[in-house]
Design a protein around this motif. Structure first.
Motif, PDB file in Angstrom:
ATOM      1  N   THR A   1       8.062  11.904   7.862  1.00 49.99           N
ATOM      2  CA  THR A   1       7.549  11.405   9.026  1.00 49.99           C
ATOM      3  C   THR A   1       6.217  10.599   8.621  1.00 49.99           C
ATOM      4  OG1 THR A   1       6.106  13.328   9.454  1.00 49.99           O
ATOM      5  CG2 THR A   1       8.388  13.285  10.218  1.00 49.99           C
ATOM      6  N   SER A   2       5.742  10.356   7.376  1.00 51.75           N
ATOM      7  CA  SER A   2       4.570   9.552   6.956  1.00 51.75           C
ATOM      8  C   SER A   2       5.086   8.586   5.688  1.00 51.75           C
ATOM      9  CB  SER A   2       3.814  10.795   6.224  1.00 51.75           C
ATOM     10  OG  SER A   2       3.060  11.594   7.331  1.00 51.75           O
ATOM     11  N   ILE A   3       4.021   7.605   5.911  1.00 50.36           N
ATOM     12  CA  ILE A   3       4.153   6.427   4.782  1.00 50.36           C
ATOM     13  C   ILE A   3       3.549   7.306   3.681  1.00 50.36           C
ATOM     14  CG2 ILE A   3       3.015   4.466   4.091  1.00 50.36           C
ATOM     15  CD1 ILE A   3       3.037   3.669   7.321  1.00 50.36           C
ATOM     16  N   ARG A   4       3.900   6.854   2.657  1.00 49.50           N
ATOM     17  CA  ARG A   4       3.347   7.334   1.398  1.00 49.50           C
ATOM     18  C   ARG A   4       1.848   6.840   1.073  1.00 49.50           C
ATOM     19  NH1 ARG A   4       6.975   4.295  -2.994  1.00 49.50           N
ATOM     20  NH2 ARG A   4       4.725   4.163  -4.110  1.00 49.50           N
ATOM     21  N   GLY A   5       1.150   7.702   0.472  1.00 49.76           N
ATOM     22  CA  GLY A   5      -0.164   7.745   0.736  1.00 49.76           C
ATOM     23  C   GLY A   5      -0.723   6.400  -0.072  1.00 49.76           C
ATOM     24  N   ASP A   6      -0.120   6.074  -1.166  1.00 46.48           N
ATOM     25  CA  ASP A   6      -0.427   4.699  -1.842  1.00 46.48           C
ATOM     26  C   ASP A   6       0.146   3.265  -1.348  1.00 46.48           C
ATOM     27  OD1 ASP A   6       2.188   5.296  -2.450  1.00 46.48           O
ATOM     28  OD2 ASP A   6       2.075   4.332  -4.381  1.00 46.48           O
ATOM     29  N   LEU A   7       0.464   3.666  -0.212  1.00 46.34           N
ATOM     30  CA  LEU A   7       1.070   2.260   0.334  1.00 46.34           C
ATOM     31  C   LEU A   7       0.424   1.894   1.700  1.00 46.34           C
ATOM     32  CD1 LEU A   7       5.001   2.758  -0.332  1.00 46.34           C
ATOM     33  CD2 LEU A   7       3.058   1.490  -1.659  1.00 46.34           C
ATOM     34  N   HIS A   8      -0.616   2.562   2.255  1.00 45.28           N
ATOM     35  CA  HIS A   8      -1.157   2.683   3.674  1.00 45.28           C
ATOM     36  C   HIS A   8      -2.783   2.346   3.276  1.00 45.28           C
ATOM     37  CE1 HIS A   8      -2.805   6.372   4.351  1.00 45.28           C
ATOM     38  NE2 HIS A   8      -1.548   7.013   3.821  1.00 45.28           N
ATOM     39  N   THR A   9      -3.193   1.778   4.609  1.00 45.51           N
ATOM     40  CA  THR A   9      -4.704   1.544   4.362  1.00 45.51           C
ATOM     41  C   THR A   9      -5.707   2.697   4.765  1.00 45.51           C
ATOM     42  OG1 THR A   9      -4.813   1.069   6.691  1.00 45.51           O
ATOM     43  CG2 THR A   9      -4.312  -0.933   5.035  1.00 45.51           C
ATOM     44  N   GLY A  10      -5.021   3.907   4.923  1.00 42.96           N
ATOM     45  CA  GLY A  10      -5.989   5.102   5.277  1.00 42.96           C
ATOM     46  C   GLY A  10      -5.527   5.391   6.695  1.00 42.96           C
ATOM     47  N   ASP A  11      -4.817   4.851   7.392  1.00 45.09           N
ATOM     48  CA  ASP A  11      -4.407   5.286   8.717  1.00 45.09           C
ATOM     49  C   ASP A  11      -3.093   5.419   8.896  1.00 45.09           C
ATOM     50  OD1 ASP A  11      -2.949   2.835   8.587  1.00 45.09           O
ATOM     51  OD2 ASP A  11      -3.984   1.901  10.266  1.00 45.09           O
ATOM     52  N   TYR A  12      -2.292   5.771   7.904  1.00 45.53           N
ATOM     53  CA  TYR A  12      -0.786   6.479   7.847  1.00 45.53           C
ATOM     54  C   TYR A  12      -0.160   5.348   8.909  1.00 45.53           C
ATOM     55  CZ  TYR A  12      -2.164  10.156   4.917  1.00 45.53           C
ATOM     56  OH  TYR A  12      -2.334  10.987   4.038  1.00 45.53           O
ATOM     57  N   LEU A  13      -0.425   4.026   9.099  1.00 43.81           N
ATOM     58  CA  LEU A  13       0.204   3.066   9.886  1.00 43.81           C
ATOM     59  C   LEU A  13       0.280   1.584   9.412  1.00 43.81           C
ATOM     60  CD1 LEU A  13       1.492   2.869  12.853  1.00 43.81           C
ATOM     61  CD2 LEU A  13      -1.006   2.241  13.679  1.00 43.81           C
ATOM     62  N   HIS A  14      -0.587   1.258   8.866  1.00 43.04           N
ATOM     63  CA  HIS A  14      -0.769  -0.058   8.340  1.00 43.04           C
ATOM     64  C   HIS A  14      -0.577  -0.198   6.721  1.00 43.04           C
ATOM     65  CE1 HIS A  14      -2.438  -0.257  12.283  1.00 43.04           C
ATOM     66  NE2 HIS A  14      -1.740  -1.426  12.514  1.00 43.04           N
ATOM     67  N   GLY A  15       0.423  -0.986   6.276  1.00 43.54           N
ATOM     68  CA  GLY A  15       0.273  -1.116   4.859  1.00 43.54           C
ATOM     69  C   GLY A  15      -0.936  -1.687   4.049  1.00 43.54           C
ATOM     70  N   ASN A  16      -1.019  -1.372   3.097  1.00 41.02           N
ATOM     71  CA  ASN A  16      -2.148  -1.912   2.113  1.00 41.02           C
ATOM     72  C   ASN A  16      -1.569  -2.972   1.357  1.00 41.02           C
ATOM     73  OD1 ASN A  16      -0.827  -0.580   0.264  1.00 41.02           O
ATOM     74  ND2 ASN A  16      -2.590   0.706   0.025  1.00 41.02           N
ATOM     75  N   ASP A  17      -2.113  -3.696   0.398  1.00 39.42           N
ATOM     76  CA  ASP A  17      -1.504  -4.583  -0.551  1.00 39.42           C
ATOM     77  C   ASP A  17      -0.295  -4.133  -1.116  1.00 39.42           C
ATOM     78  OD1 ASP A  17      -3.182  -6.506   0.290  1.00 39.42           O
ATOM     79  OD2 ASP A  17      -4.684  -6.521  -1.552  1.00 39.42           O
ATOM     80  N   ALA A  18      -0.566  -2.754  -1.757  1.00 43.49           N
ATOM     81  CA  ALA A  18       0.646  -2.292  -2.664  1.00 43.49           C
ATOM     82  C   ALA A  18       1.806  -2.155  -1.703  1.00 43.49           C
ATOM     83  CB  ALA A  18       0.269  -1.055  -3.354  1.00 43.49           C
ATOM     84  N   GLY A  19       1.593  -1.582  -0.364  1.00 48.20           N
ATOM     85  CA  GLY A  19       2.765  -1.360   0.418  1.00 48.20           C
ATOM     86  C   GLY A  19       3.366  -2.719   0.736  1.00 48.20           C
ATOM     87  N   TYR A  20       2.721  -3.633   1.052  1.00 50.92           N
ATOM     88  CA  TYR A  20       3.290  -5.106   1.364  1.00 50.92           C
ATOM     89  C   TYR A  20       4.137  -5.611  -0.010  1.00 50.92           C
ATOM     90  CZ  TYR A  20       1.643  -4.856   6.168  1.00 50.92           C
ATOM     91  OH  TYR A  20       1.411  -4.365   7.360  1.00 50.92           O
ATOM     92  N   GLU A  21       3.348  -5.264  -1.112  1.00 55.49           N
ATOM     93  CA  GLU A  21       4.092  -5.762  -2.387  1.00 55.49           C
ATOM     94  C   GLU A  21       5.489  -4.848  -2.349  1.00 55.49           C
ATOM     95  OE1 GLU A  21       3.676  -6.165  -6.977  1.00 55.49           O
ATOM     96  OE2 GLU A  21       1.904  -5.399  -5.953  1.00 55.49           O
ATOM     97  N   ALA A  22       5.543  -3.854  -1.987  1.00 51.60           N
ATOM     98  CA  ALA A  22       6.738  -2.892  -2.121  1.00 51.60           C
ATOM     99  C   ALA A  22       7.933  -3.172  -1.171  1.00 51.60           C
ATOM    100  CB  ALA A  22       6.260  -1.281  -1.969  1.00 51.60           C
TER     101      ALA A  22
END
Length: 72
Positions: free
Chosen positions: A40-61
Motif C-alpha cells: 500500500t506504500s511507495i518504496r522509500g527510495d522513490l518518493h520525496t518523503g511524503d509517500y505520495l510524490h516521486g523523487n528524481d529516482a522515482g521518476y527515473e524508475a
C-alpha cells in the motif's frame, strides 16, 4: 488522504486496467513504485518523503519501466 476504502477502489481500478484487455498496452506505474514489503506504500527510495510524490529516482524508475515498443 489515505483511507482503506480509497485504497480498495484504487486496487480494483488498477486490476481492471491490467486485466480488462481493452487497452493496447498498460504502463503499470503502481507496480514500479510499490513497496514489496508494504504494497500500500511507495518504496522509500522513490518518493520525496511524503509517500505520495516521486523523487528524481522515482521518476527515473517510471521512465525506465516504459516499453518503448508500445509506440511503434
Amino acid at each position: 488522504m489515505y483511507t482503506p476504502e480509497g485504497d480498495k477502489a484504487r486496487e480494483q481500478v488498477n486490476s481492471w486496467i491490467r486485466a480488462s484487455g481493452v487497452f493496447d498496452g498498460v504502463l503499470d506505474f503502481d507496480a514500479v513504485w510499490r513497496d514489496p514489503a508494504d504494497p500500500t506504500s511507495i518504496r522509500g527510495d522513490l518518493h520525496t518523503g511524503d509517500y505520495l510524490h516521486g523523487n528524481d529516482a522515482g521518476y527515473e524508475a517510471l521512465a525506465k519501466s516504459i516499453d518503448l515498443s508500445l509506440f511503434d
